[in-house]
Scaffold this motif. Structure first.
Motif, PDB file in Angstrom:
ATOM      1  N   PRO A 109       0.204  -0.780  -0.030  1.00 44.48           N
ATOM      2  CA  PRO A 109      -0.201  -0.102   0.329  1.00 44.48           C
ATOM      3  C   PRO A 109       0.650   1.080  -0.023  1.00 44.48           C
ATOM      4  O   PRO A 109       1.952   0.640   0.338  1.00 44.48           O
ATOM      5  N   LEU A 110       0.524   2.532  -0.136  1.00 43.67           N
ATOM      6  CA  LEU A 110       1.205   3.639  -0.292  1.00 43.67           C
ATOM      7  C   LEU A 110       1.618   4.191   1.166  1.00 43.67           C
ATOM      8  O   LEU A 110       0.300   4.110   2.334  1.00 43.67           O
ATOM      9  N   GLU A 111       2.497   4.306   1.866  1.00 45.24           N
ATOM     10  CA  GLU A 111       2.919   4.269   3.271  1.00 45.24           C
ATOM     11  C   GLU A 111       3.356   6.133   3.574  1.00 45.24           C
ATOM     12  O   GLU A 111       2.989   6.052   4.236  1.00 45.24           O
ATOM     13  N   LYS A 112       3.844   6.529   2.196  1.00 41.30           N
ATOM     14  CA  LYS A 112       4.124   8.037   2.535  1.00 41.30           C
ATOM     15  C   LYS A 112       3.904   8.313   0.884  1.00 41.30           C
ATOM     16  O   LYS A 112       3.724   8.481   0.003  1.00 41.30           O
ATOM     17  N   PRO A 113       3.535   9.617   0.981  1.00 41.74           N
ATOM     18  CA  PRO A 113       3.421  11.012   0.245  1.00 41.74           C
ATOM     19  C   PRO A 113       4.597  10.571  -1.070  1.00 41.74           C
ATOM     20  O   PRO A 113       3.638  10.627  -2.339  1.00 41.74           O
ATOM     21  N   GLU A 114       5.301   9.864  -0.937  1.00 42.45           N
ATOM     22  CA  GLU A 114       6.478  10.012  -2.165  1.00 42.45           C
ATOM     23  C   GLU A 114       6.121   9.251  -2.995  1.00 42.45           C
ATOM     24  O   GLU A 114       5.940   9.365  -3.824  1.00 42.45           O
ATOM     25  N   ASP A 115       4.921   8.414  -2.167  1.00 40.69           N
ATOM     26  CA  ASP A 115       5.312   6.492  -2.721  1.00 40.69           C
ATOM     27  C   ASP A 115       3.788   7.196  -4.216  1.00 40.69           C
ATOM     28  O   ASP A 115       3.667   6.423  -4.813  1.00 40.69           O
ATOM     29  N   ILE A 116       3.197   8.371  -3.835  1.00 44.80           N
ATOM     30  CA  ILE A 116       2.612   8.717  -5.489  1.00 44.80           C
ATOM     31  C   ILE A 116       3.250   8.816  -6.156  1.00 44.80           C
ATOM     32  O   ILE A 116       2.692   8.731  -7.473  1.00 44.80           O
ATOM     33  N   ASP A 117       4.518   8.789  -6.178  1.00 41.27           N
ATOM     34  CA  ASP A 117       5.279   9.262  -7.550  1.00 41.27           C
ATOM     35  C   ASP A 117       5.472   7.717  -8.207  1.00 41.27           C
ATOM     36  O   ASP A 117       6.179   7.960  -9.287  1.00 41.27           O
ATOM     37  N   THR A 118       5.948   6.748  -7.425  1.00 41.20           N
ATOM     38  CA  THR A 118       5.618   5.692  -7.464  1.00 41.20           C
ATOM     39  C   THR A 118       4.694   4.663  -8.711  1.00 41.20           C
ATOM     40  O   THR A 118       4.591   3.547  -9.790  1.00 41.20           O
ATOM     41  N   LEU A 119       3.462   5.397  -8.945  1.00 44.61           N
ATOM     42  CA  LEU A 119       2.186   5.717  -9.805  1.00 44.61           C
ATOM     43  C   LEU A 119       2.115   5.930 -11.122  1.00 44.61           C
ATOM     44  O   LEU A 119       2.844   6.844 -11.391  1.00 44.61           O
ATOM     45  N   ASP A 120       1.759   4.280 -11.806  1.00 50.11           N
ATOM     46  CA  ASP A 120       1.147   5.022 -12.989  1.00 50.11           C
ATOM     47  C   ASP A 120       1.248   5.764 -13.949  1.00 50.11           C
ATOM     48  O   ASP A 120      -0.459   5.053 -14.333  1.00 50.11           O
ATOM     49  N   PHE A 121       0.455   6.680 -14.420  1.00 50.13           N
ATOM     50  CA  PHE A 121      -0.622   8.014 -14.936  1.00 50.13           C
ATOM     51  C   PHE A 121      -0.994   7.836 -16.561  1.00 50.13           C
ATOM     52  O   PHE A 121      -1.485   8.465 -17.188  1.00 50.13           O
ATOM     53  N   ASN A 122      -0.167   6.866 -16.504  1.00 50.47           N
ATOM     54  CA  ASN A 122       0.139   6.840 -18.372  1.00 50.47           C
ATOM     55  C   ASN A 122      -0.574   6.586 -18.837  1.00 50.47           C
ATOM     56  O   ASN A 122      -0.721   4.619 -19.281  1.00 50.47           O
ATOM     57  N   ASP A 123      -1.442   6.593 -19.437  1.00 54.20           N
ATOM     58  CA  ASP A 123      -3.036   5.937 -20.019  1.00 54.20           C
ATOM     59  C   ASP A 123      -3.757   5.259 -18.949  1.00 54.20           C
ATOM     60  O   ASP A 123      -3.479   3.652 -19.923  1.00 54.20           O
ATOM     61  N   PRO A 124      -3.401   5.242 -18.084  1.00 56.91           N
ATOM     62  CA  PRO A 124      -4.211   4.102 -16.790  1.00 56.91           C
ATOM     63  C   PRO A 124      -6.068   2.979 -17.789  1.00 56.91           C
ATOM     64  O   PRO A 124      -6.096   2.031 -17.777  1.00 56.91           O
ATOM     65  N   VAL A 125      -6.173   4.248 -18.335  1.00 61.33           N
ATOM     66  CA  VAL A 125      -7.637   4.070 -18.924  1.00 61.33           C
ATOM     67  C   VAL A 125      -7.058   2.732 -20.299  1.00 61.33           C
ATOM     68  O   VAL A 125      -8.050   1.726 -20.634  1.00 61.33           O
TER      69      VAL A 125
END
Length: 358
Positions: A109-125
């Motif tokens: 899970p996301l543990e700290k705000p910096e973990d947001i940057d590990t997510l891939d928001f490039n064309d998830p749909v």
């Protein structure tokens, strides 16, 4: 580019859509959240052979389990595509596993705000096109019998799962993010909103005829937090979805918000741009109508646990509930999803009673 290849069969039963738009109906439309699910033995047979998310990702299997309740219950006025709100976290790079007896689990899970940057928001749909394919296949397979509902989780609800690592009775970790990392919390909610908007547009393009947004974790927010943490993003969704559809020259569809536990803010929900507001079983139908006014459709709200009562009691409670709501601008449903051990006879009784209430 449109996902559709052939025209869809004409719709034979449009009660749900009429009720959502505020038009006159011959009978109150009824469907049930999680109606394609664990209480059905035929669904259990599919699950015995396939992993939960395998069913979600395989259009033929998702179509099959979506159709199962329609075969059993002649009084259902809608289908809802079999999927899960957590396909969005999967599409942005998080691992989600369905554990027997426990439900969804996020190993990391996301543990700290910096973990947001590990997510891939490039064309998830683009990685969720299997949902669109399932919707298109199902819409053709239903052959116009009833409308097909598409859905998504709301930003706050998705964020909660992503931080808590699964379902939570307290949402302690997520609430600490609000307290200690408000800027980053709003950033994450905004990023999720962007995905949700594109995801819903894709579902309509694929054939969904009504959309429902599940804010299932609203009950963990105070009324003040609901206004500041949930509502700004819920308000964006219908406006941006409609704008996106219009730009693609695709007709808009009715939209429902179901914020479980947010009955305290129905008057505010009525101003967010949704056609339908779902309410849980803790809300009185008469008060709900007073709060939302005459121009919003209400959906709900029998307690799922009431379906364990004797059949004659279920029938009377259902009729009484429907008459409190009234026939105009009302869609009958439960106040939350149907539970796994619900007797099949209770679904028959509930759906039949709605159609005999007026």
């Amino acid at each position: 580019m449109s996902i559709n290849i052939m025209p869809f069969p004409p719709l034979k039963n449009d009660r749900l859509l009429k009720a959502a738009r505020g038009e006159e109906v011959d009978e109150v439309p009824v469907w049930v959240m999680r109606q394609a699910g664990r209480y059905l033995p035929e669904f259990q047979e599919v699950r015995a052979k396939h992993d939960f998310f395998e069913v979600c990702r395989t259009p033929e299997l998702a179509c099959e389990v979506t159709l199962q309740p329609l075969r059993r219950f002649e009084h259902l006025d809608a289908s809802i595509i079999f999927s899960d709100i957590l396909v969005i976290p999967q599409a942005i790079g998080m691992t989600v596993e369905m554990h027997p007896g426990k439900g969804p689990v996020f190993p990391n899970p996301l543990e700290k705000p910096e973990d947001i940057d590990t997510l891939d928001f490039n064309d998830p749909v683009g990685r969720l096109k299997y949902v669109g394919n399932a919707i298109t296949l199902t819409r053709h397979s239903i052959a116009g019998k009833v409308p097909l509902i598409g859905f998504t989780g709301a930003p706050w609800t998705l964020m909660g799962y992503m931080i808590e690592g699964g379902g939570s009775k307290t949402m302690e970790k997520s609430k600490k993010w609000i307290e200690n990392h408000l800027v980053e919390t709003k950033r994450l909610l905004g990023l999720l909103t962007d995905v949700i908007v594109d995801y819903l547009i894709m579902q309509v393009e694929a054939g969904a005829q009504l959309l429902q947004i599940f804010e299932s974790s609203a009950e963990h927010l105070s009324p003040e937090q609901f206004v500041t943490i949930s509502m700004p993003y819920l308000r964006q969704i219908p406006e941006r979805v409609r704008d996106g559809l219009q730009k693609k020259s695709i007709p808009t569809v009715p939209m429902t918000i179901f914020a479980k536990g947010a009955g305290h803010s129905l008057n505010l929900q009525a101003k967010m741009g949704y056609d339908v507001i779902g309410i849980d079983w803790t809300v009185d139908p008469v008060k709900a109508r007073q709060d939302v006014g005459p121009n919003i459709t209400l959906q709900g709200n029998l307690d799922p646990q009431d379906l364990y009562k004797p059949q004659d009691e279920i029938r009377q409670m259902t009729i009484d509930m429907a008459r409190k709501f009234g026939k105009h601008r009302y869609i009958a449903n439960l106040g939350h999803g149907i539970t796994p051990a619900t007797p099949i006879d209770s679904m028959h009784t509930f759906t039949e009673a709605i159609h005999s209430a007026f």
